[in-house]
Design a protein around this motif. Structure first.
Motif: not given
Length: 314
Positions: A124-153
């Protein structure tokens, strides 16, 4: 600046304001009052001798100094969280962690209702925040850095040390309004070729195969394709179709979501369009992160191995 004057809570406040561009939203995300966040921001400004965030028409925008320290702070917070969770484990019942997930607008329609309902019950205290998918290079960097946890789709290929898990296979269907003047319970090749279309072209995904297959069908028939509307987002697709005589080709789960919002019929297509796989993706760095593991297991439990509600042609 005296490093001894900086504590972890101040860094969390910095990261939340950087993410939300708002003191009010940052306070809500952190479970604090707005005045508490304002006081901690004042301490940060004093410690760094810089405003850090300046109020503008677009929200609290970071100063050059804030941008310079943002990446090290975010990486440090990820490392600290991982250290604690690795040693103490991740307890969804008590955690207040915010998970960020890359999702398209279609992904939000498909995944979020069931995911949010399950999390509300077991975490009940966990939050989910969706992030709009950026160009592939920025997407990969965000997942690598931990800024974004998961990509689903449904995404184009990831490059580098990424892992993936298939959730389900998806196919395309046709969709028209109920009471369409020429299309009833089925879609013939002739009607398909002669009906003006709404084309859904989302950004950040890999739906080019669909367009190629449809264009090929028209080329083989030597018939020009009449595209009346092109839409980059799924918002409004149901409304457009239900109020016009246009035909749209969409993934079946999007059609199912649209049928819950408007009076539309879902139809099998008279042409072959390759199916595609919907997956969840994460970076190797966080493969053993307890919280990330928990989220992936939850997503797999909800969406892997078939589906419970298959939209059928009417």
């Amino acid at each position: 600046m005296n490093p001894n004057r900086i504590d972890l809570n101040l860094l969390r406040v910095f990261d939340a304001i950087l993410e939300t561009r708002s003191v009010t939203i940052a306070a809500s995300t952190l479970g604090l009052t707005q005045s508490a966040v304002s006081n901690q921001l004042a301490r940060l400004r004093d410690a760094f001798d810089d405003p850090l965030f300046v109020r503008t028409s677009e929200g609290m925008m970071p100063t050059p100094r804030a941008l310079a320290i943002s990446d090290p702070i975010r990486k440090s917070l990820v490392t600290i969280r991982f250290c604690f969770e690795e040693q103490l484990g991740f307890d969804p019942a008590t955690s207040d962690r915010t998970f960020k997930i890359f999702m398209s607008d279609v992904g939000q329609l498909v995944f979020l209702p069931r995911l949010a309902e399950r999390i509300a019950r077991i975490a009940p205290r966990v939050n989910i925040r969706t992030v709009q998918v950026p160009p592939s290079r920025m997407r990969d960097l965000a997942l690598e850095s931990g800024e974004v946890d998961l990509a689903a789709g449904y995404f184009e290929d990831f490059e580098g040390s990424f892992r993936q898990q298939m959730l389900f296979e998806e196919h395309y269907v046709g969709m028209v309004r109920r009471g369409h003047p020429t299309i009833r319970d089925s879609l013939s090749p002739e009607t398909f070729l002669s009906t003006p279309q709404l084309v859904y072209q989302p950004t950040g995904g890999g739906h080019g195969l669909q367009d190629s297959a449809v264009d090929h069908a028209f080329a083989v028939a030597d018939v020009p394709r009449r595209v009346a509307v092109r839409a980059a987002h799924s918002m409004g697709v149901a409304s457009i179709v239900s109020n016009t005589d246009l035909l749209v080709i969409v993934p079946s789960r999007l059609a199912e979501a649209c049928r819950e919002l408007a009076e539309v019929n879902i139809l099998a297509l008279p042409i072959e369009i390759p199916k595609f796989q919907v997956k969840q993706h994460w970076h190797e760095r966080f493969h053993h992160d307890p919280g990330n593991c928990w989220l992936r297991r939850l997503v797999a439990d909800l969406f892997q191995d078939g589906r419970t509600n298959v939209p059928t042609p009417e």
